[in-house]
Design a protein around this motif. Structure first.
Motif, PDB file in Angstrom:
ATOM      1  N   ARG A 312     -11.692  -6.666  -4.001  1.00  0.00           N
ATOM      2  CA  ARG A 312     -12.189  -8.031  -3.536  1.00  0.00           C
ATOM      3  C   ARG A 312     -10.962  -8.865  -3.633  1.00  0.00           C
ATOM      4  N   ILE A 313     -10.363  -9.226  -2.489  1.00  0.00           N
ATOM      5  CA  ILE A 313      -9.353 -10.042  -2.361  1.00  0.00           C
ATOM      6  C   ILE A 313      -9.611 -11.180  -1.565  1.00  0.00           C
ATOM      7  N   SER A 314      -9.294 -12.061  -2.088  1.00  0.00           N
ATOM      8  CA  SER A 314      -9.593 -13.654  -1.343  1.00  0.00           C
ATOM      9  C   SER A 314      -8.577 -13.939  -0.456  1.00  0.00           C
ATOM     10  N   THR A 315      -8.802 -14.768   0.598  1.00  0.00           N
ATOM     11  CA  THR A 315      -8.048 -15.062   1.422  1.00  0.00           C
ATOM     12  C   THR A 315      -6.720 -16.107   0.901  1.00  0.00           C
ATOM     13  N   GLY A 316      -5.534 -15.657   1.231  1.00  0.00           N
ATOM     14  CA  GLY A 316      -4.507 -16.201   0.619  1.00  0.00           C
ATOM     15  C   GLY A 316      -3.970 -15.728  -0.760  1.00  0.00           C
ATOM     16  N   GLN A 317      -4.643 -14.703  -1.188  1.00  0.00           N
ATOM     17  CA  GLN A 317      -4.392 -14.034  -2.597  1.00  0.00           C
ATOM     18  C   GLN A 317      -3.159 -12.800  -2.219  1.00  0.00           C
ATOM     19  N   VAL A 318      -2.492 -12.631  -3.146  1.00  0.00           N
ATOM     20  CA  VAL A 318      -1.337 -11.678  -3.173  1.00  0.00           C
ATOM     21  C   VAL A 318      -1.377 -10.697  -4.327  1.00  0.00           C
ATOM     22  N   VAL A 319      -1.853  -9.519  -4.106  1.00  0.00           N
ATOM     23  CA  VAL A 319      -1.867  -8.630  -5.193  1.00  0.00           C
ATOM     24  C   VAL A 319      -0.708  -7.404  -4.955  1.00  0.00           C
ATOM     25  N   GLU A 320       0.167  -7.316  -6.106  1.00  0.00           N
ATOM     26  CA  GLU A 320       1.257  -6.280  -5.923  1.00  0.00           C
ATOM     27  C   GLU A 320       1.079  -5.344  -7.042  1.00  0.00           C
ATOM     28  N   THR A 321       1.322  -4.071  -6.770  1.00  0.00           N
ATOM     29  CA  THR A 321       1.521  -2.862  -7.895  1.00  0.00           C
ATOM     30  C   THR A 321       2.274  -1.734  -7.406  1.00  0.00           C
ATOM     31  N   THR A 322       2.460  -1.191  -8.586  1.00  0.00           N
ATOM     32  CA  THR A 322       3.335   0.063  -8.307  1.00  0.00           C
ATOM     33  C   THR A 322       2.940   1.321  -8.775  1.00  0.00           C
ATOM     34  N   ALA A 323       2.983   2.495  -8.041  1.00  0.00           N
ATOM     35  CA  ALA A 323       2.644   3.971  -8.462  1.00  0.00           C
ATOM     36  C   ALA A 323       3.869   4.692  -8.433  1.00  0.00           C
ATOM     37  N   ASN A 324       4.441   5.352  -9.648  1.00  0.00           N
ATOM     38  CA  ASN A 324       5.373   6.142  -9.868  1.00  0.00           C
ATOM     39  C   ASN A 324       4.909   7.687 -10.279  1.00  0.00           C
ATOM     40  N   VAL A 325       5.424   8.557  -9.749  1.00  0.00           N
ATOM     41  CA  VAL A 325       5.075   9.976 -10.231  1.00  0.00           C
ATOM     42  C   VAL A 325       6.532  10.741 -10.175  1.00  0.00           C
ATOM     43  N   GLY A 326       6.693  11.363 -11.532  1.00  0.00           N
ATOM     44  CA  GLY A 326       7.974  12.334 -11.312  1.00  0.00           C
ATOM     45  C   GLY A 326       8.089  13.616 -10.411  1.00  0.00           C
ATOM     46  N   ALA A 327       6.813  13.782 -10.612  1.00  0.00           N
ATOM     47  CA  ALA A 327       6.826  15.410  -9.767  1.00  0.00           C
ATOM     48  C   ALA A 327       5.077  15.491  -9.870  1.00  0.00           C
ATOM     49  N   GLY A 328       4.808  15.388  -8.491  1.00  0.00           N
ATOM     50  CA  GLY A 328       3.244  15.438  -8.102  1.00  0.00           C
ATOM     51  C   GLY A 328       3.186  14.563  -6.776  1.00  0.00           C
ATOM     52  N   LYS A 329       2.029  13.766  -6.837  1.00  0.00           N
ATOM     53  CA  LYS A 329       1.323  13.071  -5.737  1.00  0.00           C
ATOM     54  C   LYS A 329       1.155  11.685  -5.975  1.00  0.00           C
ATOM     55  N   VAL A 330       1.464  10.916  -5.037  1.00  0.00           N
ATOM     56  CA  VAL A 330       0.822   9.578  -5.093  1.00  0.00           C
ATOM     57  C   VAL A 330      -0.001   9.232  -3.838  1.00  0.00           C
ATOM     58  N   LEU A 331      -1.160   8.773  -4.034  1.00  0.00           N
ATOM     59  CA  LEU A 331      -2.117   8.397  -2.983  1.00  0.00           C
ATOM     60  C   LEU A 331      -2.745   6.980  -3.088  1.00  0.00           C
ATOM     61  N   ILE A 332      -2.656   6.152  -2.158  1.00  0.00           N
ATOM     62  CA  ILE A 332      -3.114   4.816  -2.358  1.00  0.00           C
ATOM     63  C   ILE A 332      -4.086   4.703  -1.093  1.00  0.00           C
ATOM     64  N   ARG A 333      -5.293   4.258  -1.260  1.00  0.00           N
ATOM     65  CA  ARG A 333      -6.279   3.895   0.019  1.00  0.00           C
ATOM     66  C   ARG A 333      -6.207   2.241  -0.226  1.00  0.00           C
ATOM     67  N   VAL A 334      -6.038   1.732   1.001  1.00  0.00           N
ATOM     68  CA  VAL A 334      -6.050   0.230   1.127  1.00  0.00           C
ATOM     69  C   VAL A 334      -7.466  -0.069   2.007  1.00  0.00           C
ATOM     70  N   PRO A 335      -7.858  -1.481   1.965  1.00  0.00           N
ATOM     71  CA  PRO A 335      -8.864  -1.912   2.715  1.00  0.00           C
ATOM     72  C   PRO A 335      -8.433  -2.035   4.161  1.00  0.00           C
ATOM     73  N   SER A 336      -9.737  -1.899   4.925  1.00  0.00           N
ATOM     74  CA  SER A 336      -9.487  -1.940   6.514  1.00  0.00           C
ATOM     75  C   SER A 336      -8.804  -3.196   6.963  1.00  0.00           C
ATOM     76  N   THR A 337      -9.120  -4.437   6.343  1.00  0.00           N
ATOM     77  CA  THR A 337      -8.863  -5.532   7.038  1.00  0.00           C
ATOM     78  C   THR A 337      -7.673  -6.421   6.325  1.00  0.00           C
ATOM     79  N   VAL A 338      -7.287  -5.875   5.084  1.00  0.00           N
ATOM     80  CA  VAL A 338      -6.231  -6.584   4.335  1.00  0.00           C
ATOM     81  C   VAL A 338      -4.922  -6.321   4.793  1.00  0.00           C
ATOM     82  N   ASP A 339      -4.105  -7.281   4.829  1.00  0.00           N
ATOM     83  CA  ASP A 339      -2.515  -7.298   5.201  1.00  0.00           C
ATOM     84  C   ASP A 339      -1.826  -6.597   4.020  1.00  0.00           C
ATOM     85  N   VAL A 340      -0.864  -5.476   4.568  1.00  0.00           N
ATOM     86  CA  VAL A 340      -0.584  -4.464   3.562  1.00  0.00           C
ATOM     87  C   VAL A 340       0.951  -4.309   3.756  1.00  0.00           C
ATOM     88  N   THR A 341       1.838  -4.517   2.809  1.00  0.00           N
ATOM     89  CA  THR A 341       3.278  -4.059   2.845  1.00  0.00           C
ATOM     90  C   THR A 341       3.414  -3.082   1.828  1.00  0.00           C
TER      91      THR A 341
END
Length: 396
Positions: A312-341
């Motif tokens: 639940r992210i409101s209009t104008g709100q910016v959320v930043e996070t990081t996912a690091n794995v040395g050996a393996g897999k990173v999987l991130i699912r994002v909402p359908s209507t949110v701007d993503v960089t």
């Protein structure tokens, strides 16, 4: 130095090296005989050669590739041919050549990095300099040394009971008797020579001190444990090469081997982001509120699955996070209507970053996707990275 090397340059030295290249012995080797062949050809301690291969192996595996090249290119010592007394040469077995070639191609492709290239260049350069200075040395330690010539001719005599070893009497015998007619006492053993004082006693302590100072200086600059260990290891490696020519002790080996292991572990930890506590396993989270989103999700080995599709992210709100794995897999699912960089990074492996796909080495992709509703609403800024493995950032 032989005349060919004196009169010619690099090309003449290389031709002379190939014509007199080391021969892998039939005995006295630990593996394929590459280290023993180099040591016997140039009169250096085989332990130093083996340590050099181990040190170069810490540079992206360059020592392993160089050893395989030596196995491929250096001939094998074979029994003498009929009518000859000296050992002959035989090429590497065909099936070994096939296996080595199949291993070398992927190894060279895998080692496309500055550290590995440095190690691959250091080996041939060191061997070139060794041949440049020691190339005229006669090969020692052959399995079948040439026998002594047996004198022939009419004027020969033999000691009683030794018919198989004829000898020629002296040309002038003042007493008119052959030597076997005299019952002379056996000559006494010669006095052992006075032991010479060991030269270059200062060399090993100075080498160890220089290696320690190099590691301290690099560590003091904030470069980290791996570069500091590599600096000390480089000084010890140079000291061992110089010591091989000066015939001094082997003290640096006692410090080089554990230091090489430490440098290998430290570089592996730095490369794959093994910082902090060791964490292995799968991490799966699905935060609903933005306050539940952590700034970082890390694993040494395993999977980080971050499901933000219900965030639940409101209009104008910016959320930043990081996912690091040395050996393996990173999987991130994002909402359908949110701007993503999304910034996706994989040193070795495969990534799918909001529809952008790539695989190989040193992969980096930065993608901005405003979703089907266009610009507006909340925004997610994601940093996803693996050392070896897969990165996926997908829209739900």
């Amino acid at each position: 130095m032989n005349s060919t090397q004196q009169s010619g340059g690099v090309d003449a030295t290389l031709r002379d090296f190939w014509a007199t290249r080391p021969v892998r012995p039939r005995s006295g080797s630990k593996a394929a005989g590459v280290s023993a062949a180099i040591a016997r050809r140039y009169g250096v301690d085989p332990i130093l050669v083996r340590v050099a291969f181990v040190v170069l192996a810490c540079y992206g595996g360059a020592g392993i590739v160089l050893y395989m090249l030596g196995w491929l290119l250096f001939p094998k010592e074979a029994p003498p041919l009929p009518g000859q007394t000296t050992p002959s040469r035989e090429p590497t077995a065909t099936w070994i050549v096939v296996v080595l070639v199949l291993l070398l191609f992927p190894s060279l492709m895998w080692m496309i990095s500055s550290m590995a290239v440095l190690g691959l260049a250091a080996g041939p350069v060191a061997l070139y300099l060794l041949h440049r200075n020691q190339g005229d040395r006669q090969v020692t330690g052959t399995s079948n040394p040439p026998p002594q010539a047996t004198p022939t001719g009419e004027n020969t005599w033999v000691y009683p009971g030794a018919a198989a070893e004829p000898q020629t009497p002296p040309a002038w015998d003042p007493l008119g008797a052959a030597p076997f007619a005299w019952d002379l006492p056996e000559p006494s053993e010669p006095e052992p020579p006075e032991p010479r004082s060991r030269r270059y006693r200062w060399f090993n302590p100075v080498a160890l001190l220089a290696a320690f100072l190099a590691a301290v200086v690099v560590a003091g600059s904030g470069a980290g444990g791996a570069p500091a260990a590599a600096a000390g290891l480089g000084v010890l490696g140079a000291a061992m090469v110089i010591g091989a020519f000066l015939h001094v002790g082997r003290w640096p080996i006692l410090f080089a081997v554990p230091l090489a292991m430490f440098a290998l572990i430290a570089s592996f930890a730095d490369e794959y982001r093994f910082n902090g506590d060791l964490s292995v396993g799968d991490l799966r989270v699905a935060p609903i509120e933005t306050t539940d989103v952590l700034s970082s999700y890390d694993r040494t080995a395993g999977t980080v699955e971050l499901d933000l599709s219900d965030l639940r992210i409101s209009t104008g709100q910016v959320v930043e996070t990081t996912a690091n794995v040395g050996a393996g897999k990173v999987l991130i699912r994002v909402p359908s209507t949110v701007d993503v960089t999304a910034h996706c990074d994989a040193e070795v492996g495969e990534l799918t970053c909001l529809g952008r796909h790539a695989n190989g080495q040193d992969l980096q992709r930065s993608v901005t996707d405003e979703g089907p509703d266009g610009l507006g609403g909340g925004k997610l800024v994601l940093n996803a990275a693996v050392g070896t493995g897969n990165v996926e950032v997908v829209r739900d």
